[in-house]
Each structure stands twice: as structure tokens, then as C-alpha cells.
Scaffold this motif. Structure first.
Motif, short mmCIF file in Angstrom:
data_model
loop_
_atom_site.label_atom_id
_atom_site.label_comp_id
_atom_site.label_asym_id
_atom_site.label_seq_id
_atom_site.Cartn_x
_atom_site.Cartn_y
_atom_site.Cartn_z
N GLN A 1 -13.15 -46.32 8.32
CA GLN A 1 -13.26 -47.65 7.72
C GLN A 1 -12.53 -47.71 6.37
O GLN A 1 -11.85 -48.69 6.06
N PHE A 2 -12.64 -46.65 5.58
CA PHE A 2 -11.98 -46.56 4.29
C PHE A 2 -10.47 -46.70 4.44
O PHE A 2 -9.81 -47.45 3.73
N PHE A 3 -9.91 -45.97 5.41
CA PHE A 3 -8.47 -46.06 5.65
C PHE A 3 -8.08 -47.43 6.19
O PHE A 3 -7.09 -48.01 5.74
N GLU A 4 -8.84 -47.95 7.13
CA GLU A 4 -8.50 -49.23 7.74
C GLU A 4 -8.59 -50.39 6.75
O GLU A 4 -7.74 -51.27 6.76
N GLU A 5 -9.60 -50.38 5.90
CA GLU A 5 -9.84 -51.52 5.01
C GLU A 5 -9.22 -51.39 3.63
O GLU A 5 -8.89 -52.40 3.01
N LYS A 6 -9.09 -50.18 3.14
CA LYS A 6 -8.65 -50.00 1.75
C LYS A 6 -7.24 -49.41 1.65
O LYS A 6 -6.42 -49.92 0.91
N ILE A 7 -6.97 -48.37 2.38
CA ILE A 7 -5.71 -47.65 2.21
C ILE A 7 -4.57 -48.28 3.01
O ILE A 7 -3.54 -48.65 2.46
N ASN A 8 -4.76 -48.41 4.31
CA ASN A 8 -3.67 -48.89 5.16
C ASN A 8 -3.29 -50.34 4.90
O ASN A 8 -2.16 -50.74 5.17
N ASP B 1 -9.78 -27.98 3.07
CA ASP B 1 -8.96 -26.86 3.54
C ASP B 1 -9.45 -26.33 4.88
O ASP B 1 -8.67 -25.97 5.74
N THR B 2 -10.78 -26.27 5.03
CA THR B 2 -11.35 -25.77 6.28
C THR B 2 -10.96 -26.64 7.47
O THR B 2 -10.50 -26.12 8.49
N VAL B 3 -11.12 -27.93 7.35
CA VAL B 3 -10.83 -28.80 8.50
C VAL B 3 -9.33 -29.06 8.67
O VAL B 3 -8.89 -29.39 9.77
N LYS B 4 -8.57 -28.91 7.60
CA LYS B 4 -7.12 -29.10 7.69
C LYS B 4 -6.52 -28.16 8.74
O LYS B 4 -5.57 -28.53 9.44
N LYS B 5 -7.09 -26.99 8.87
CA LYS B 5 -6.58 -26.00 9.83
C LYS B 5 -6.65 -26.52 11.26
O LYS B 5 -5.89 -26.09 12.11
N ASP B 6 -7.56 -27.46 11.53
CA ASP B 6 -7.68 -28.05 12.87
C ASP B 6 -6.50 -28.97 13.20
O ASP B 6 -6.26 -29.28 14.36
N PHE B 7 -5.78 -29.42 12.16
CA PHE B 7 -4.72 -30.41 12.35
C PHE B 7 -3.33 -29.86 12.14
O PHE B 7 -2.35 -30.54 12.41
N VAL B 8 -3.22 -28.65 11.63
CA VAL B 8 -1.90 -28.07 11.32
C VAL B 8 -1.46 -27.16 12.44
O VAL B 8 -2.17 -26.56 13.13
N TRP C 1 -8.77 -36.28 7.52
CA TRP C 1 -7.47 -35.67 7.84
C TRP C 1 -6.78 -36.41 8.98
O TRP C 1 -5.57 -36.62 8.95
N SER C 2 -7.53 -36.79 9.98
CA SER C 2 -6.95 -37.53 11.10
C SER C 2 -6.33 -38.83 10.62
O SER C 2 -5.19 -39.16 10.98
N GLN C 3 -7.05 -39.56 9.80
CA GLN C 3 -6.55 -40.83 9.28
C GLN C 3 -5.37 -40.62 8.34
O GLN C 3 -4.40 -41.37 8.36
N LYS C 4 -5.46 -39.61 7.50
CA LYS C 4 -4.38 -39.33 6.54
C LYS C 4 -3.08 -39.01 7.27
O LYS C 4 -2.02 -39.52 6.91
N LEU C 5 -3.17 -38.19 8.30
CA LEU C 5 -1.96 -37.81 9.04
C LEU C 5 -1.35 -38.98 9.81
O LEU C 5 -0.14 -39.00 10.05
N ASN C 6 -2.17 -39.96 10.16
CA ASN C 6 -1.68 -41.12 10.91
C ASN C 6 -1.32 -42.30 10.02
O ASN C 6 -0.86 -43.33 10.52
N SER C 7 -1.53 -42.16 8.74
CA SER C 7 -1.23 -43.24 7.80
C SER C 7 0.24 -43.16 7.37
O SER C 7 0.82 -42.08 7.28
N ASN C 8 0.81 -44.32 7.09
CA ASN C 8 2.20 -44.34 6.60
C ASN C 8 2.25 -44.29 5.07
O ASN C 8 3.31 -44.43 4.48
N LYS C 9 1.10 -44.09 4.44
CA LYS C 9 1.03 -44.01 2.97
C LYS C 9 1.11 -42.56 2.50
O LYS C 9 0.71 -41.64 3.21
N LYS C 10 1.64 -42.39 1.30
CA LYS C 10 1.60 -41.08 0.66
C LYS C 10 0.28 -41.00 -0.07
O LYS C 10 0.02 -41.77 -1.00
N ILE C 11 -0.58 -40.08 0.36
CA ILE C 11 -1.92 -39.97 -0.20
C ILE C 11 -2.05 -38.68 -0.98
O ILE C 11 -1.76 -37.60 -0.46
#
Length: 85
Positions: free
Chosen positions: A21-28, A78-85, A54-64
Motif C-alpha cells: 500500500q505504501f508503494f502504491e499510494e505514496k511512492i509510485n 539484508d536478510t530478505v534481500k538475498k531472496d531477490f538477488v 523488496w518486491s515493491q522496490k525492485l518493481n518500482s521505476n523510482k530510485k529509492i
């Protein structure tokens, strides 16, 4: 644009829907290309929030850019980032 995260939520970031919701309403929807997320005052972050973040950050077109993360927040991201890299 700078966003103080605890002003949007609280000092605990828990549920994954909050991150989405934060990404959809505020960031994106922001006109700014670069968003600085200030984590000052955030005491804890749950794993489900961190994974969705992390999922939302990687799919966003913004530099965060994260700033003022506590040791706990850094470790969780850092722990969960490993799931996406």
C-alpha cells in the motif's frame, strides 16, 4: 522527495500489505524520480514487510534510497534481500 517512514506507519513495520500500500499510494504515485526513505525512529520491521518492501522496490521505476536505518532494520533488509538477488 523525503519520506519519514514512522510518520506514515508507526515505529513497527509489520504486515506485507502495508509495504504494498505504501508503494502504491505514496511512492509510485509521486512525481519525484528519487525517493529518500528515512527510517529514523522505526524500531522494528517484520520479515513479511521486508519481503514485500523488496518486491515493491525492485518493481518500482523510482530510485529509492534508505537512510537512518537501525541495526535491526539493516539486518532484516539484508536478510530478505538475498531472496531477490
Amino acid at each position: 522527495m523525503r519520506i519519514v517512514v514512522k510518520d506514515y506507519f508507526s515505529t513497527y513495520l509489520g504486515a506485507n500489505y502495508q509495504a504494498k500500500q505504501f508503494f502504491e499510494e505514496k511512492i509510485n504515485l509521486s512525481d519525484d524520480e528519487e525517493i529518500i526513505l528515512d527510517f529514523k525512529g522505526v524500531k522494528a520491521m517484520g520479515r513479511s514487510f521486508a519481503q514485500q518492501y523488496w518486491s515493491q522496490k525492485l518493481n518500482s521505476n523510482k530510485k529509492i534510497i534508505e537512510s537512518n536505518q537501525s541495526e535491526m532494520i539493516l539486518k532484516m533488509l539484508d536478510t530478505v534481500k538475498k531472496d531477490f538477488v
